[in-house]
Write an enzyme that holds these catalytic residues in place. Structure first.
Site, PDB file in Angstrom:
ATOM      1  N   SER A 170       0.843  -1.193   0.000  1.00  0.00           N
ATOM      2  CA  SER A 170       0.000   0.000   0.000  1.00  0.00           C
ATOM      3  C   SER A 170       0.881   1.246   0.000  1.00  0.00           C
ATOM      4  O   SER A 170       2.053   1.177  -0.392  1.00  0.00           O
ATOM      5  CB  SER A 170      -0.931  -0.042   1.214  1.00  0.00           C
ATOM      6  OG  SER A 170      -1.935   0.939   1.112  1.00  0.00           O
ATOM      7  N   ASN A 171       0.363   2.373   0.400  1.00  0.00           N
ATOM      8  CA  ASN A 171       1.161   3.606   0.432  1.00  0.00           C
ATOM      9  C   ASN A 171       0.709   4.495   1.587  1.00  0.00           C
ATOM     10  O   ASN A 171      -0.204   4.130   2.336  1.00  0.00           O
ATOM     11  CB  ASN A 171       1.066   4.324  -0.921  1.00  0.00           C
ATOM     12  CG  ASN A 171      -0.369   4.670  -1.261  1.00  0.00           C
ATOM     13  OD1 ASN A 171      -0.999   5.481  -0.595  1.00  0.00           O
ATOM     14  ND2 ASN A 171      -0.899   4.027  -2.296  1.00  0.00           N
ATOM     15  N   ARG A 172       1.334   5.656   1.723  1.00  0.00           N
ATOM     16  CA  ARG A 172       1.150   6.477   2.924  1.00  0.00           C
ATOM     17  C   ARG A 172      -0.066   7.403   2.885  1.00  0.00           C
ATOM     18  O   ARG A 172      -0.247   8.216   3.784  1.00  0.00           O
ATOM     19  CB  ARG A 172       2.411   7.326   3.156  1.00  0.00           C
ATOM     20  CG  ARG A 172       3.624   6.496   3.498  1.00  0.00           C
ATOM     21  CD  ARG A 172       4.852   7.382   3.609  1.00  0.00           C
ATOM     22  NE  ARG A 172       4.721   8.368   4.670  1.00  0.00           N
ATOM     23  CZ  ARG A 172       5.514   9.436   4.786  1.00  0.00           C
ATOM     24  NH1 ARG A 172       6.466   9.638   3.916  1.00  0.00           N
ATOM     25  NH2 ARG A 172       5.344  10.281   5.778  1.00  0.00           N
ATOM     26  N   SER A 173      -0.897   7.291   1.861  1.00  0.00           N
ATOM     27  CA  SER A 173      -2.052   8.194   1.767  1.00  0.00           C
ATOM     28  C   SER A 173      -2.971   8.059   2.983  1.00  0.00           C
ATOM     29  O   SER A 173      -3.292   6.957   3.415  1.00  0.00           O
ATOM     30  CB  SER A 173      -2.847   7.867   0.496  1.00  0.00           C
ATOM     31  OG  SER A 173      -4.075   8.556   0.509  1.00  0.00           O
ATOM     32  N   ALA A 187      -4.649   7.701  -3.931  1.00  0.00           N
ATOM     33  CA  ALA A 187      -3.288   7.262  -4.248  1.00  0.00           C
ATOM     34  C   ALA A 187      -3.391   5.810  -4.693  1.00  0.00           C
ATOM     35  O   ALA A 187      -3.276   4.880  -3.883  1.00  0.00           O
ATOM     36  CB  ALA A 187      -2.398   7.405  -3.020  1.00  0.00           C
TER      37      ALA A 187
END
Ligand code: CTP
Length: 205
Positions: free
Chosen positions: A21-24, A88
């Site tokens: 996943s990502n930091r959004s 994101a």
């Protein structure tokens, strides 16, 4: 107007337990949804997993993966006046997600394959009167990279920002680049003001 907004990260599963996943945090999209609702628009918020509450009065559609997000956006876009794509979306997913939990091992090369570019696909379906707004998250060459995305994805407006918006950081260098070549640049803009400006622009045409 009916405003379709995407927000938050996507999750791409490696096995039933683990994902990429990502930091959004979803904060930008949720703020846009809140301002849109307060301006009297009908709002559909397609959201990846986030830990913030949805603003009142919006229709929340929860998704996890990029494929699920794409499905929800494609379903709701034809009846929407504006799409604001602030999610994101993960650009890659594991080539072959495992059905069972992967056991501990010394080394593991994980093969990733591309996810669809949701924004580009949807902008290709745009009918007269519909507007598509995207974001460009850049760590270098903010204006140049964002201008490229504006053209390549056939957008009406792109908002270029930086990872300074991540986590609690509520300010970033921001640029609004319009299809007709107009440009508004801000050295240090608050997330709230970005969301507010987007709703002003939507309402202004
Ligand atoms: N986007 C999308 N689908 C993807 C990737 C991005 O719809 N698979 C959308 C984002 O929601 C954003 C815009 O495209 O509105 C630009 O996203 P960004 O992450 O800045 O750029 P990418 O197109 O992924 O390009 P790169 O990662 O190479 O910078």
């Amino acid at each position: 107007m009916k405003i379709l907004i995407s927000a938050g990260p996507t999750r791409e599963y490696i096995d039933p337990i683990r994902f990429i996943s990502n930091r959004s945090t979803g904060r930008m999209g949720y703020l846009v949804a809140d301002y849109a609702r307060k301006a009297g628009h009908e709002v559909i918020l397609v959201s990846g997993p986030v830990s913030i509450p949805a603003p009142g009065g919006v229709r929340l559609v929860r998704v996890e993966t990029a494929e699920e997000m794409k499905k929800a956006i494609l379903l709701n876009f034809p009846s929407s006046d504006v799409l604001v794509m602030s999610a994101a979306v993960g650009d890659w997913k594991p080539a072959s997600p495992e059905r069972e939990k992967v056991k501990r091992k010394a080394e593991w090369l994980l093969k990733l394959v591309p996810n669809p570019d949701i924004l580009k696909e949807v902008a290709g379906l745009k009918k007269n009167g519909q507007r598509v707004i995207g974001f460009a998250l850049e760590t270098e060459e903010l204006i140049r990279n964002a201008s490229k995305k504006l053209l390549e994805k056939n957008l009406d407006l792109i908002i270029a920002d930086t990872p300074a918006f991540f986590g609690e950081g509520g300010r970033s260098r921001v640029a609004f680049l319009y299809r007709d070549g107009r440009k508004e640049e801000f050295e240090c803009m608050e997330r709230e003001n970005v969301a507010c400006r987007i709703i002003e622009i939507i309402g202004g045409d």
